[in-house]
Design an enzyme around this catalytic site. Structure first.
Site, PDB file in Angstrom:
ATOM      1  N   HIS A 102      -7.014   7.829   0.904  1.00 27.19           N
ATOM      2  CA  HIS A 102      -5.776   7.094   0.694  1.00 27.19           C
ATOM      3  C   HIS A 102      -5.688   5.867   1.600  1.00 27.19           C
ATOM      4  O   HIS A 102      -5.862   5.972   2.814  1.00 27.19           O
ATOM      5  CB  HIS A 102      -4.597   8.035   0.968  1.00 27.19           C
ATOM      6  CG  HIS A 102      -3.258   7.449   0.677  1.00 27.19           C
ATOM      7  ND1 HIS A 102      -2.879   7.046  -0.582  1.00 27.19           N
ATOM      8  CD2 HIS A 102      -2.196   7.193   1.484  1.00 27.19           C
ATOM      9  CE1 HIS A 102      -1.646   6.580  -0.544  1.00 27.19           C
ATOM     10  NE2 HIS A 102      -1.217   6.641   0.698  1.00 27.19           N
ATOM     11  N   VAL A 135      -2.269  -1.076  -3.602  1.00 24.16           N
ATOM     12  CA  VAL A 135      -3.313  -0.374  -2.842  1.00 24.16           C
ATOM     13  C   VAL A 135      -2.915   1.089  -2.703  1.00 24.16           C
ATOM     14  O   VAL A 135      -1.942   1.418  -2.018  1.00 24.16           O
ATOM     15  CB  VAL A 135      -3.505  -1.003  -1.450  1.00 24.16           C
ATOM     16  CG1 VAL A 135      -4.631  -0.285  -0.695  1.00 24.16           C
ATOM     17  CG2 VAL A 135      -3.804  -2.488  -1.560  1.00 24.16           C
ATOM     18  N   ASP A 138       0.833  -1.194   0.000  1.00 24.21           N
ATOM     19  CA  ASP A 138       0.000   0.000   0.000  1.00 24.21           C
ATOM     20  C   ASP A 138       0.867   1.243   0.000  1.00 24.21           C
ATOM     21  O   ASP A 138       1.934   1.274   0.612  1.00 24.21           O
ATOM     22  CB  ASP A 138      -0.912   0.020   1.229  1.00 24.21           C
ATOM     23  CG  ASP A 138      -0.136   0.159   2.542  1.00 24.21           C
ATOM     24  OD1 ASP A 138       0.047   1.302   3.009  1.00 24.21           O
ATOM     25  OD2 ASP A 138       0.283  -0.874   3.098  1.00 24.21           O
ATOM     26  N   SER A 139       0.420   2.275  -0.718  1.00 20.13           N
ATOM     27  CA  SER A 139       1.084   3.577  -0.764  1.00 20.13           C
ATOM     28  C   SER A 139       2.545   3.421  -1.174  1.00 20.13           C
ATOM     29  O   SER A 139       2.840   2.932  -2.259  1.00 20.13           O
ATOM     30  CB  SER A 139       0.938   4.271   0.592  1.00 20.13           C
ATOM     31  OG  SER A 139       1.313   5.618   0.521  1.00 20.13           O
ATOM     32  N   ALA A 140       3.494   3.789  -0.307  1.00 23.17           N
ATOM     33  CA  ALA A 140       4.905   3.604  -0.628  1.00 23.17           C
ATOM     34  C   ALA A 140       5.222   2.131  -0.833  1.00 23.17           C
ATOM     35  O   ALA A 140       6.103   1.774  -1.624  1.00 23.17           O
ATOM     36  CB  ALA A 140       5.777   4.185   0.485  1.00 23.17           C
TER      37      ALA A 140
END
Length: 364
Positions: free
Chosen positions: A337, A226, A190-192
């Site tokens: 987010h 994600v 997810d994200s980074a």
């Protein structure tokens, strides 16, 4: 005096307007509660205090605590022998740790392994209440026998691409030392962490100068992104970075690496996501909330570099159709987010993003 007072009042209202509940959205009240709390926290606390709060508990401690509380068998393996491949990483790359979790429903497991990279902008550790329930649920849903969570070094002490180097070593250990097969691996982040999934796949096609090349035989079972960070914000037209900045909780400075900015990017991703025997993954899903600052970036990456179709979903919609999708971008109505992480904190499993991901994983 009066003018100054009126101005101050207007300014205070503007601040709280940024952290107000998304009253006209399609979010459940639990989702709105989690999002509002996080936005209020980021709007009122100094950055140094937020950093202290998020770094009180390391990734390893968070994993151990969650597994102990929920009686999940767990072991940790520290990988030694990593050396920086470039003078750019002046401090070298510390040995990463892999956390192996036995999935509670292992008796019906298909034998696959979920390899998960957590988000946090490369500066924050895994959050136990946010990440762990989601990771375990993902592993259970795709009938994995185990989930593997990478504990990577954090910036700014260890700047990117130290994290990518550690991801590559983690994959090397699973494939070479444990002799797992790519078709039994599901990559997720997810994200980074989503950026790391993409960077890892790109490395297999066009090796990074910071890590040793590696080849694989076969295809990964799936890759799940994600709310991934895939590119830097545009310099002229801010797009969703501007239109969604009051709906999401991220800000423009919270960006790091750029999957869309490398040379010959289309050539790289055409090889990674090829629909024939030459591709690296059999199935890929990207999820993004329509209230995210990353919305436009995810759309661009999915359309221009992955060539996938886009499907809009709500939390009350039919998510079963996603089981048959091999390559897809899912846009989740009004969600922020990594909404699934926020939902985990408040114990809510009926959000659009959560339902979409679980329906897709069930079809692997």
């Amino acid at each position: 005096m009066t003018a100054k007072t009126s101005s101050d009042a207007a300014e205070r209202l503007a601040v709280w307007d940024r952290i107000a509940l998304v009253g006209f959205s399609a979010l459940h009240w639990r989702q709105r509660l989690a999002l509002t709390f996080l936005r209020a926290q980021r709007a009122t606390l100094p950055t140094r205090y937020l950093r202290w709060l998020t770094r009180r508990i390391s990734t390893g401690e968070a994993v151990w605590t969650y597994c102990s509380k929920h009686n999940i068998p767990h072991r940790a393996v520290t990988l030694d022998g990593i050396a920086a491949a470039s003078s750019f990483l002046e401090q070298g790359v510390p040995a990463p740790t892999l956390h192996f979790l036995d999935v509670p429903a292992a008796e019906r497991a298909t034998g696959c392994t979920l390899l998960y990279f957590h988000g946090g902008g490369f500066v924050n550790p895994l959050r136990g209440a946010a990440h762990m329930p989601f990771i375990v649920r993902c592993a259970e849903t795709c009938q994995a026998k185990q989930a593997v969570v990478l504990e990577y070094a954090l910036a700014p002490e260890y700047p990117y691409p130290a994290q990518l180097v550690q991801c590559i070593e983690a994959l090397r250990y699973l494939l070479y030392d444990m002799q797992l097969q790519p078709e039994n691996l599901v990559l997720a982040g997810d994200s980074a962490g989503g950026q790391l999934v993409g960077a890892l796949l790109a490395h297999l096609v066009t090796p990074s100068p910071y890590a040793a090349p590696m080849k694989i035989e076969g295809h990964f079972r799936a890759a799940l992104f994600v709310s991934p960070f895939v590119r830097l914000p545009p310099s002229s037209d801010g797009g969703s970075y501007v239109t969604n900045h009051r709906n999401d909780y991220l800000t423009r400075p919270q960006v790091w690496a750029n999957l869309c900015g490398v040379g010959h990017a289309k050539d790289v991703w055409n090889l990674v996501f090829a629909r024939d025997s030459q591709g690296l993954v059999r199935k890929t899903m990207i999820t993004v909330g329509t209230s995210e600052v990353f919305l436009d970036c995810c759309r661009l990456f999915a359309k221009e570099y992955m060539g996938v179709e886009s499907i809009f979903v709500s939390r009350d919609g039919d998510h079963h159709l996603l089981r048959d999708k091999d390559f897809v971008l899912v846009e989740c109505e009004s969600e922020a987010h990594v909404q699934v992480a926020l939902d985990s904190v408040v114990g809510y499993n009926n959000g659009a993003m959560h339902k979409a991901i679980m329906s897709w994983l069930a079809g692997l």
